[in-house]
Each structure stands twice: as C-alpha cells, then as structure tokens.
Design a protein around this motif. Structure first.
Motif, PDB file in Angstrom:
ATOM      1  N   TYR A   1       0.766  -1.377   0.119  1.00  0.00           N
ATOM      2  CA  TYR A   1       0.005   0.206  -0.002  1.00  0.00           C
ATOM      3  C   TYR A   1       0.868   1.332   0.002  1.00  0.00           C
ATOM      4  N   LEU A   2       1.846   1.392   0.800  1.00  0.00           N
ATOM      5  CA  LEU A   2       2.782   2.726   0.913  1.00  0.00           C
ATOM      6  C   LEU A   2       3.914   2.617  -0.483  1.00  0.00           C
ATOM      7  N   GLY A   3       4.369   1.327  -1.203  1.00  0.00           N
ATOM      8  CA  GLY A   3       5.268   1.507  -2.066  1.00  0.00           C
ATOM      9  C   GLY A   3       6.634   1.646  -1.418  1.00  0.00           C
ATOM     10  N   PRO A   4       7.665   1.487  -2.292  1.00  0.00           N
ATOM     11  CA  PRO A   4       8.966   1.073  -1.840  1.00  0.00           C
ATOM     12  C   PRO A   4       9.947   2.262  -1.532  1.00  0.00           C
ATOM     13  N   ASP A   5       9.192   3.666  -1.931  1.00  0.00           N
ATOM     14  CA  ASP A   5      10.105   4.858  -1.740  1.00  0.00           C
ATOM     15  C   ASP A   5      10.100   5.416  -0.423  1.00  0.00           C
ATOM     16  N   LEU A   6       8.912   5.111   0.291  1.00  0.00           N
ATOM     17  CA  LEU A   6       8.784   5.448   1.606  1.00  0.00           C
ATOM     18  C   LEU A   6       9.233   4.633   2.716  1.00  0.00           C
ATOM     19  N   VAL A   7      10.211   5.035   3.433  1.00  0.00           N
ATOM     20  CA  VAL A   7      11.187   4.630   4.216  1.00  0.00           C
ATOM     21  C   VAL A   7      10.630   4.667   5.752  1.00  0.00           C
ATOM     22  N   TRP A   8      10.549   3.532   6.310  1.00  0.00           N
ATOM     23  CA  TRP A   8       9.522   3.591   7.947  1.00  0.00           C
ATOM     24  C   TRP A   8      10.035   2.256   8.509  1.00  0.00           C
TER      25      TRP A   8
END
Length: 208
Positions: free
Chosen positions: A105-112
């Motif tokens: 849902y968030l994709g690979p670019d958002l780092v968390w």
C-alpha cells in the motif's frame, strides 16, 4: 501547550523511543503536532488498523521537508497503545510481518520502520517514518483500501499523482498529507499544501 519533550534531535534508539512513549503518556490531550501522533489502541491484525497505519504513514511522508526538519530531525512518529494519561498497549506483532503487510500500500520509496517498547508493563508500537527530502516523489496509496467507516459508502482508493484525474470517489485521492496534528486526503484538481515541497524539486534559495 508544547509537547513535554525536547524534540531538537530524532528519537531512534530504544531508550529514546521509550522516553518518547513516556512523554506521550504524560502529555496533554491537545499536544499532537505535525511530527507525532498517538492512538490509544488498535487491533493490529484488523483491516481498520491497516487503514489507519497506512494513512498516517503516508501523511508523515508527505510533510514539507523544510517544516518537518524543525522537529525530531524530520522524522515522524505514530505511537499505538498509549495516549495522554493512559497506556492500553497493543498485541505485539512481528515488525517484518507488518512491513510485508503494509508495503504493497505504501510502495518502495517511503522509508519507515515498526518498533516496539515496553511502557508500564505493556507493549507500545511506534512507527518511525524517515524525514522527507526535497526531490522525493509524492507518496500515494499504491493499492485500494476499504474506507475506515464503510457506512459512508466510500473507499480510500488507489490514485497516482499528479492530482488531476477524475476521482473514482468524488473529491478524494489516494494521497495523504499531514497538517495541524492530523492526516487527511488530498483533493483532486489541486495538490495538497504539504506536497509543494515535493513539486518544487529544491528549496527556492537553491534555484539558479
């Protein structure tokens, strides 16, 4: 009222994250800001928990980089299982399982990352979202999610930037942003205010 903890530096170590959870427990009910939010409790395996976690994480990722950098090194924090005056805790869930569940849902670019601390004998989840940077893409919902309140007859749906397409759900997109201690959805036809830091690739002072 100001949040009762010095936020001039990020909270990354386990001891720092525990102090952050303690500060939320000791905070006032209106102390949430653009860099931190809390939720008394969630059933982390329930669909409505996924909706909440995805929306808040996207919102933290889409803050203006220059504004985000003013607190906690630009990091965003979502704490689940603690609120001012109360520690309810959550059922622990393996961080790798949560990452596997939310990344589509968030994709690979958002780092968390998902972290856990123990406070007053109970488990508290802390979602830590990396600082937004100029030049980052706008983070958007990559996969459809059911609306957190199905009685409204709406869905929190997939959408790609720029926000100019006809919305599958009138007036709503899959881009979430954060302002004044809450996260919301962008409207089609106009980029959210928090997205301007991503649309302009660099700070105006750096432009030739």
């Amino acid at each position: 009222m100001a949040f009762p903890l010095d936020a001039s530096q990020p909270f990354l170590l386990p001891s720092q994250l525990r102090r952050l959870a303690e500060a939320v427990r000791d905070a006032g009910p209106h102390d949430e800001a653009t860099w931190i939010e809390w939720k008394s409790t969630l059933d982390l395996r329930a669909p409505h928990a996924r909706v909440h976690l995805v929306k808040q994480t996207l919102g933290f990722g889409n803050r203006p980089p220059d504004e985000a950098a003013k607190r906690a090194g630009g990091y965003g924090y979502l704490l689940v299982g603690v609120e001012p005056g109360s520690v309810s805790g959550v059922d622990s869930i393996d961080p790798s399982d949560m990452e596997q569940d939310l990344t589509p849902y968030l994709g690979p670019d958002l780092v968390w990352s998902a972290e856990h601390v123990t406070l007053d004998g109970k488990d508290v989840l802390i979602v830590v979202v990396n600082p937004p940077r100029f030049g980052d893409p706008i983070h958007y919902l990559r996969k459809g999610l059911p609306h957190s309140n199905p009685s409204k007859g709406a869905r929190f749906v997939h959408a790609e930037p720029p926000l100019t397409a006809t919305s599958p759900v009138a007036g709503e997109s899959g881009v979430a942003w954060r302002v004044a201690g809450r996260s919301g959805r962008a409207q089609y036809g106009a980029a959210p205010p928090q997205a301007t830091g991503f649309i302009r690739r660099y700070p105006s002072a750096d432009k030739p």
